[in-house]
Design an enzyme around this catalytic site. Structure first.
Site, PDB file in Angstrom:
ATOM      1  N   HIS A   1       0.781  -1.291   0.021  1.00 40.56           N
ATOM      2  CA  HIS A   1       0.063   0.128   0.117  1.00 40.56           C
ATOM      3  C   HIS A   1       0.799   1.215   0.048  1.00 40.56           C
ATOM      4  CE1 HIS A   1      -2.731   3.008   1.456  1.00 40.56           C
ATOM      5  NE2 HIS A   1      -3.867   2.099   0.991  1.00 40.56           N
TER       6      HIS A   1
ATOM      7  N   CYS B   1      -3.591   2.601  -4.797  1.00 41.96           N
ATOM      8  CA  CYS B   1      -4.824   3.324  -4.038  1.00 41.96           C
ATOM      9  C   CYS B   1      -4.638   4.590  -4.661  1.00 41.96           C
ATOM     10  CB  CYS B   1      -4.133   3.207  -2.473  1.00 41.96           C
ATOM     11  SG  CYS B   1      -5.257   4.424  -1.471  1.00 41.96           S
TER      12      CYS B   1
ATOM     13  N   HIS C   1      -7.546   0.322  -4.567  1.00 42.52           N
ATOM     14  CA  HIS C   1      -8.543   1.250  -3.604  1.00 42.52           C
ATOM     15  C   HIS C   1      -8.664   2.301  -4.435  1.00 42.52           C
ATOM     16  CE1 HIS C   1      -6.351  -0.064   0.387  1.00 42.52           C
ATOM     17  NE2 HIS C   1      -7.007  -1.039  -0.325  1.00 42.52           N
TER      18      HIS C   1
ATOM     19  N   ASP D   1     -12.948   3.160  -1.509  1.00 44.03           N
ATOM     20  CA  ASP D   1     -12.151   3.528  -0.294  1.00 44.03           C
ATOM     21  C   ASP D   1     -12.903   4.111   0.698  1.00 44.03           C
ATOM     22  OD1 ASP D   1     -10.036   3.156   1.331  1.00 44.03           O
ATOM     23  OD2 ASP D   1      -8.594   4.133   0.056  1.00 44.03           O
ATOM     24  N   HIS D   2     -12.205   5.046   1.420  1.00 46.20           N
ATOM     25  CA  HIS D   2     -12.987   5.679   2.447  1.00 46.20           C
ATOM     26  C   HIS D   2     -14.299   6.677   1.799  1.00 46.20           C
ATOM     27  CE1 HIS D   2      -8.767   6.545   4.094  1.00 46.20           C
ATOM     28  NE2 HIS D   2      -9.032   5.235   4.004  1.00 46.20           N
TER      29      HIS D   2
ATOM     30  N   TYR E   1     -15.234   4.500   7.007  1.00 45.42           N
ATOM     31  CA  TYR E   1     -15.757   3.147   6.731  1.00 45.42           C
ATOM     32  C   TYR E   1     -17.194   2.987   7.187  1.00 45.42           C
ATOM     33  CZ  TYR E   1     -10.741   2.234   5.484  1.00 45.42           C
ATOM     34  OH  TYR E   1      -9.866   2.034   4.680  1.00 45.42           O
TER      35      TYR E   1
HETATM   36  C1  DNO Z   1      -6.631   3.306   5.467  1.00 48.62           C
HETATM   37  C2  DNO Z   1      -6.128   2.232   4.777  1.00 48.62           C
HETATM   38  C3  DNO Z   1      -4.611   1.887   5.212  1.00 48.62           C
HETATM   39  C4  DNO Z   1      -4.137   0.530   4.726  1.00 48.62           C
HETATM   40  C5  DNO Z   1      -2.725   0.073   5.212  1.00 48.62           C
HETATM   41  C6  DNO Z   1      -2.442  -1.129   4.339  1.00 48.62           C
HETATM   42  O1  DNO Z   1      -7.742   3.556   5.376  1.00 48.62           O
HETATM   43  O2  DNO Z   1      -5.902   2.372   3.493  1.00 48.62           O
HETATM   44  O3  DNO Z   1      -4.601   1.936   6.639  1.00 48.62           O
HETATM   45  O4  DNO Z   1      -5.004  -0.501   5.200  1.00 48.62           O
HETATM   46  O5  DNO Z   1      -1.963   1.308   5.167  1.00 48.62           O
HETATM   47  O6  DNO Z   1      -1.436  -1.689   5.328  1.00 48.62           O
END
Ligand code: DNO
Length: 355
Positions: free
Chosen positions: A207, A245, A272, A317-318, A331
């Protein structure tokens, strides 16, 4: 691609598997064994129980986010081999359980960093936000306290209170670690785990660092095209891959996201996808997924993934906090469900256009 949602387990998540199952087109979840600490070997029974719970709900466990890396591995201290051995045992067990994608990160001290967890947008939704000014004005030891009140009673991964209580000690640990050392330690780790990944066909998916630059003077390396391609070449094995991401690489406006995706063909194992809205280059907030709500062209991002033949798990994602939901910042259910539906819509259109 397989559309998934991140799920924190029935003990930790406000969202249920039943709710996730009812989002059209979402067929899997990405999860982890919350409650384990970096460096610990995962128990086979716990892995199988997690998988069974998810499958009983009609979903698949599409991958793990994350198996976190112990600091000894990141700083390269003499006990790192023991922690790598533990990591390998966990990977073997995941492989035996039929899990083939593992997301992880190599960020020192802080995982992803935001300065606000509930910035109000004009429509009354609240979102995670980052402003460099706030980071510059903050003592790193106070970072956790400054956002702790906005976590809605949840434990945010990467921001576990026990870990944050050790921030001072962690900073001391990384005192002599610069970008080059971090690269070397990451290479050492990957070279040691690759034979296991080859044996069990496990795709490791690093990531990016978020934001994609150094915070509090700590080294950060997974930040741009040059560095990620360097890492791909350093350990040139398809199992050494990437979590692409958009929201993390996208924090640096110099990163051309569709171009980065195309350059990583064959190495993106997990995606992501989310949007950001920039107020200045170092002040941004997490917008809705829709292109018109933020700065990125989400169609171009999905098209690039399509063009490289991406088949791995993807997740919105978020999300924003909307409709009075109370959940872990980023989340909740509602906005991520909207995000998944929007991304599925883009994908369907792209697929049909290319028939
Ligand atoms: C945040 C996530 C990160 C991700 C880590 C992967 O929302 O995208 O915390 O899970 O960095 O190890």
């Amino acid at each position: 691609m397989q559309m998934t949602l991140r799920w924190y387990g029935s003990k930790y998540d406000t969202v249920t598997l039943k709710q996730i199952r009812q989002i059209p087109g979402v067929t899997g979840v990405i999860s982890t064994l919350y409650g384990t600490i970096p460096g610990q070997v995962w128990e086979m029974d716990d892995i199988l129980a997690l998988k069974k719970e998810i499958e009983d709900a009609g979903l698949s466990l599409a991958g793990i986010e994350s198996v976190n890396i112990h600091d000894a591995i990141k700083v390269g201290s003499p006990d790192r081999d023991m922690y790598i051995d533990n990591y390998i045992t966990t990977l073997e067990r995941l492989g035996q359980a039929g899990i083939h994608m593992v997301c992880y990160n190599f960020m020192p001290v802080f995982d992803w960093t935001r300065t606000e967890l509930a910035r109000m947008r004009p429509d009354g939704s609240t979102v995670l936000a980052y402003t460099q000014k706030a980071v510059d004005a903050l003592d790193p030891e106070k970072m956790f306290d400054s956002i702790a009140g906005e976590m809605n009673g949840t434990v945010m991964p990467g921001w576990e209170p026990e870990r944050m209580a050790r921030v001072k000690e962690l900073f001391a640990l990384y005192k002599d670690v610069d970008d080059e050392k971090l690269f070397a330690n990451l290479k050492y780790f990957l070279e040691r785990i690759m034979p296991t990944c080859d044996k069990y066909d496990i795709n490791m998916a690093i990531h990016p660092d978020d934001p994609a630059w150094s915070v509090f003077g700590l080294p950060r390396i997974i930040i741009n095209k040059e560095n990620i391609l360097r890492l791909m070449q350093m350990v040139d094995n398809p199992h050494n891959g990437v979590t692409f991401c958009s929201g993390s690489y996208g924090t640096n406006l110099d990163n051309d996201l569709p171009d980065m995706i195309r350059s990583l063909k064959g190495r993106i194992h997990f995606a992501h996808v989310r949007n950001l809205k920039f107020n200045t280059p170092t002040d941004f907030e997490e917008a809705a997924h829709l292109s018109s709500d933020g700065t990125f062209d989400m169609y171009e991002i999905m098209l690039a993934l399509y063009d490289i033949g991406f088949t791995g798990p993807i997740r919105p994602d978020h999300g924003r906090m909307i409709w009075d939901e109370v959940a872990m910042p980023g989340y909740g259910l509602y906005d991520r469900a909207l995000g998944a539906t929007y991304l599925n819509g883009l994908w369907e259109a792209i697929e049909k256009q290319h028939r």
